[in-house]
Write an enzyme that holds these catalytic residues in place. Structure first.
Site, mmCIF file in Angstrom:
data_model
loop_
_atom_site.group_PDB
_atom_site.id
_atom_site.type_symbol
_atom_site.label_atom_id
_atom_site.label_comp_id
_atom_site.label_asym_id
_atom_site.label_seq_id
_atom_site.Cartn_x
_atom_site.Cartn_y
_atom_site.Cartn_z
ATOM 1 N N GLU A 132 -1.011 13.581 0.919
ATOM 2 C CA GLU A 132 -0.007 14.443 0.302
ATOM 3 C C GLU A 132 -0.470 15.881 0.517
ATOM 4 O O GLU A 132 -1.605 16.221 0.192
ATOM 5 C CB GLU A 132 0.104 14.139 -1.202
ATOM 6 C CG GLU A 132 1.178 14.980 -1.835
ATOM 7 C CD GLU A 132 1.411 14.684 -3.322
ATOM 8 O OE1 GLU A 132 0.809 13.738 -3.857
ATOM 9 O OE2 GLU A 132 2.206 15.432 -3.919
ATOM 10 N N ARG B 57 -12.105 2.735 -3.301
ATOM 11 C CA ARG B 57 -12.224 4.134 -2.899
ATOM 12 C C ARG B 57 -13.681 4.527 -2.778
ATOM 13 O O ARG B 57 -14.571 3.881 -3.334
ATOM 14 C CB ARG B 57 -11.482 5.091 -3.834
ATOM 15 C CG ARG B 57 -11.592 4.833 -5.290
ATOM 16 C CD ARG B 57 -10.570 5.607 -6.121
ATOM 17 N NE ARG B 57 -10.446 7.009 -5.812
ATOM 18 C CZ ARG B 57 -9.286 7.579 -5.450
ATOM 19 N NH1 ARG B 57 -8.207 6.856 -5.331
ATOM 20 N NH2 ARG B 57 -9.230 8.864 -5.223
ATOM 21 N N LYS C 125 -8.918 15.781 -7.273
ATOM 22 C CA LYS C 125 -8.264 17.010 -6.814
ATOM 23 C C LYS C 125 -8.148 18.012 -7.954
ATOM 24 O O LYS C 125 -8.303 19.208 -7.756
ATOM 25 C CB LYS C 125 -6.850 16.683 -6.302
ATOM 26 C CG LYS C 125 -6.804 16.268 -4.840
ATOM 27 C CD LYS C 125 -5.348 16.078 -4.393
ATOM 28 C CE LYS C 125 -5.282 15.421 -3.021
ATOM 29 N NZ LYS C 125 -3.931 14.993 -2.659
HETATM 30 P P1 ATP Z 1 -3.235 12.381 -5.371
HETATM 31 O O1 ATP Z 1 -2.358 11.318 -4.767
HETATM 32 O O2 ATP Z 1 -3.567 12.158 -6.783
HETATM 33 O O3 ATP Z 1 -2.773 13.767 -5.084
HETATM 34 P P2 ATP Z 1 -5.209 11.387 -3.527
HETATM 35 O O4 ATP Z 1 -6.676 11.600 -3.573
HETATM 36 O O5 ATP Z 1 -4.672 10.000 -3.582
HETATM 37 O O6 ATP Z 1 -4.646 12.293 -4.675
HETATM 38 P P3 ATP Z 1 -3.688 11.697 -1.110
HETATM 39 O O7 ATP Z 1 -3.401 12.911 -0.334
HETATM 40 O O8 ATP Z 1 -2.540 10.930 -1.670
HETATM 41 O O9 ATP Z 1 -4.681 12.142 -2.270
HETATM 42 O O10 ATP Z 1 -4.631 10.734 -0.271
HETATM 43 C C1 ATP Z 1 -4.371 10.384 1.067
HETATM 44 C C2 ATP Z 1 -5.010 9.073 1.365
HETATM 45 O O11 ATP Z 1 -6.410 9.139 1.154
HETATM 46 C C3 ATP Z 1 -4.463 7.967 0.484
HETATM 47 O O12 ATP Z 1 -4.210 6.835 1.283
HETATM 48 C C4 ATP Z 1 -5.597 7.714 -0.485
HETATM 49 O O13 ATP Z 1 -5.617 6.388 -0.908
HETATM 50 C C5 ATP Z 1 -6.832 8.055 0.353
HETATM 51 N N1 ATP Z 1 -7.942 8.443 -0.498
HETATM 52 C C6 ATP Z 1 -7.958 9.431 -1.422
HETATM 53 N N2 ATP Z 1 -9.140 9.467 -2.060
HETATM 54 C C7 ATP Z 1 -9.893 8.472 -1.542
HETATM 55 C C8 ATP Z 1 -11.219 7.982 -1.785
HETATM 56 N N3 ATP Z 1 -12.010 8.539 -2.712
HETATM 57 N N4 ATP Z 1 -11.671 6.944 -1.040
HETATM 58 C C9 ATP Z 1 -10.890 6.397 -0.096
HETATM 59 N N5 ATP Z 1 -9.636 6.794 0.177
HETATM 60 C C10 ATP Z 1 -9.135 7.822 -0.537
#
Ligand code: ATP
Ligand code: MG
Length: 559
Positions: free
Chosen positions: A36, A262, A272
């Site tokens: 995102e 994760r 974030k």
């Molecule tokens: P949010 O959705 O709350 O803004 P997010 O960390 O999920 O935060 P995204 O931009 O949606 O951010 O993440 C992009 C991709 O990275 C998603 O597929 C998410 O599952 C993956 N991702 C985010 N944080 C982790 C992590 N700590 N370990 C592995 N994959 C992650």
């Protein structure tokens, strides 16, 4: 990808893919990385990037970079570009497979109309709080909204008016009609669309309604022909909804959602929201502060893409949530830089040495190996002179037991230079040592005694007349507890020593004009890289990582 020759480690997702390909369920693997554009990427994202793009490379499939841009209030073009740059920096490419969920808004709207016509979606006019109350709890079933039984015609008309901008934020939502009594709360008539009269960074003011993540994600996957949609464990309970949406619409294919744990690393935070707080409250120096786990920060710190990819590979892919020790990451960085970083000499805390028997105006050039393990990387010429700098720590006036470095009467080797012996210690009025008077043995050029006498200590040094001044920034872990994210207020646990600035280190002249981002090993000191703050007359170096894990020592000493 370059130089990664070791076979990738097997894991449960590979097992699933292998079986799917073997049974002809797919012709080729298709994955995606769906960030995102509402923030900068961090170490956790690196795991998802390496997994999705890495699998596509290994299986000769494809991986799409898709921006999941359904929330115009928090997203921006700046974040999007920074994310794309970070993915590229990690070593992956998407060619033309660069997509946006917003590209699918017209199609998603048509699909929503399809659901309404099939009696599987309705416009709800309850207030947000009412919807929440009606949803029930983990133990109590939800209750139907009074608007659930609206006719198809009424729903179509209202949804069209929502789109046309006739209502304000929150007045209506479109919900899937699934089951308000489902034990899975995600299936209790989830919201598919909400009104947001906010311009979008790509679609402008075209839309007054925006689709929700759960509705958008599965459809984007299907429209792109994704075969395996890999996401983190918290989406496990959303999988039935992912499948429901695809099962109830005429989509081109039905991707399989697979969840993995994760990446969580101790001594750091990857939320974030908390990263944003650190930057906004100026507790760190911006998003690329070398102490942050953002990819921008890690890059500025000197972490290499190869080290991060290796780390993600070693961490592996499982369904069990664990916390990885940050020293595992530091080890990957050390190993990676050990193999690639040229060796140079730099003195961080200079102490002057004068060689009384060395000709006063003479400067001679000595050959120094650029990498002791790889002779093919050649040698460079370093100047040697009567006045030198050594590290303050490398001298003890009253040497401790087993101190083999410089001390009165003690002989040491200057690396690539000569053997020297300390004869006199000069102090200022306060009693502080300001200079050492030494003699050198002219027969030991290159650092070896012709009589084979054993010298235990070898010091790094720079010649005073030719040395350059440099600023050196010593970075360490940002937090002094392993679990800052789990504490009430992570701000309380900031490591006060996480950034230390040395204003006048002395470095060998070969470092003049080094490119931003260039990596070096300062012999005996650590791995460093050139910071973009560097000026022509004052280069700035960031410590990427020390040569050894000093925290392991601290921890074992304190219990
Ligand atoms: P949010 O959705 O709350 O803004 P997010 O960390 O999920 O935060 P995204 O931009 O949606 O951010 O993440 C992009 C991709 O990275 C998603 O597929 C998410 O599952 C993956 N991702 C985010 N944080 C982790 C992590 N700590 N370990 C592995 N994959 C992650
Ligand atoms: Mg997310």
């Amino acid at each position: 990808m370059d130089s990664d020759t070791a076979a990738p480690r097997n894991h449960f997702i590979r097992t699933i893919i292998d079986a799917d390909l073997a049974h002809g369920r797919h012709i080729a693997l298709a994955t995606r990385f769906p960030p995102e554009p509402n923030g900068y990427l961090h170490l956790g994202h690196a795991k998802s990037i390496c997994l999705n793009f890495g699998l596509a490379e290994d299986y000769r499939g494809t991986c799409n970079l898709r921006f999941d841009d359904t929330n115009p209030e928090k997203e921006s073009q700046e974040f999007e570009e920074a994310i794309a740059a970070d993915v590229r920096w990690l070593g992956f490419s998407w060619d033309t497979r660069y997509f946006h969920a917003s590209d699918y808004f017209p199609q998603l709207y048509d699909y929503a109309v399809h659901l309404i016509r099939a009696g599987k979606a309705y416009v709800d006019s309850l207030a947000a709080e009412e919807i929440r109350i009606h949803r029930g709890t983990l133990t109590a079933p939800g209750r139907d909204s009074p608007y659930r039984s609206r006719s198809v015609a009424e729903n179509l008309a209202l949804f069209e008016r929502m789109r046309a901008g006739e209502f304000n934020d929150g007045e209506h939502v479109l919900r899937a009609k699934i089951d308000m009594a489902s034990p899975n709360i995600n299936l209790r008539d989830p919201i598919l669309y909400r009104i947001r009269k906010t311009p979008h960074h790509r679609t402008g003011a075209t839309w007054n309604i925006y689709p929700m993540y759960d509705y958008t994600h599965c459809l984007s996957d299907a429209l792109e022909g994704i075969t395996h949609s890999l996401c983190t464990l918290e989406f496990e309970d959303h999988r039935p909804l992912y499948d429901w949406v695809l099962d109830n619409l005429p989509v081109p294919c039905h991707p399989q959602q697979i969840e993995f744990a994760r990446l969580e690393v101790n001594y750091t935070i990857t939320s974030k929201r908390k990263l944003h707080a650190l930057v906004a409250e100026k507790l760190v120096d911006g998003w690329d502060d070398p102490r942050l786990p953002t990819l921008k920060g890690l890059r500025r710190r000197g972490y290499t893409p190869g080290a991060l990819r290796e780390f993600c590979e070693r961490v592996g892919v499982t369904k069990k949530q664990t916390i990885i020790d940050i020293s595992a990451l530091e080890t990957c960085v050390r190993e990676n830089l050990d193999a690639t970083a040229p060796r140079v000499m730099a003195v961080l805390a200079p102490l002057k040495v004068v060689l009384d028997n060395y000709p006063a105006q003479q400067v001679e050039m000595l050959a120094a190996a650029n990498h002791p393990k790889f002779p093919e990387l050649g040698t460079r010429q370093i100047p040697f002179a009567r006045e030198l700098y050594i590290e303050r720590d490398d001298f003890m006036e009253v040497p401790a037991k087993k101190f083999h470095r410089l001390a009165p009467g003690q002989e040491v080797r200057l690396r690539y230079g000569y053997l020297i012996t300390c004869r006199e210690v000069i102090k200022d009025a306060q009693g502080e040592i300001i200079e050492l008077r030494c003699i050198y043995d002219p027969a030991t050029r290159g650092g070896n005694a012709p009589d084979g006498r054993q010298i235990k200590g070898t010091l790094h040094w720079v010649a005073a007349p030719t040395a350059l001044r440099a600023e050196v920034r010593l970075y360490d872990r940002l937090f002094n507890v392993p679990d800052p994210g789990a504490r009430d207020d992570f701000r309380t646990f900031l490591n006060p020593d996480s950034k230390q600035i040395i204003a006048d280190a002395r470095i060998e002249p070969s470092l003049s004009g080094s490119a931003n981002g260039a990596h070096f090993q300062f012999e005996r000191v650590g791995y460093f890289c050139v910071d973009p703050d560097s000026q022509a007359d004052l280069p700035v170096f960031n410590r990427t990582v020390a040569l050894r894990d000093t925290w392991a020592k601290v921890q074992s000493a304190t219990g």
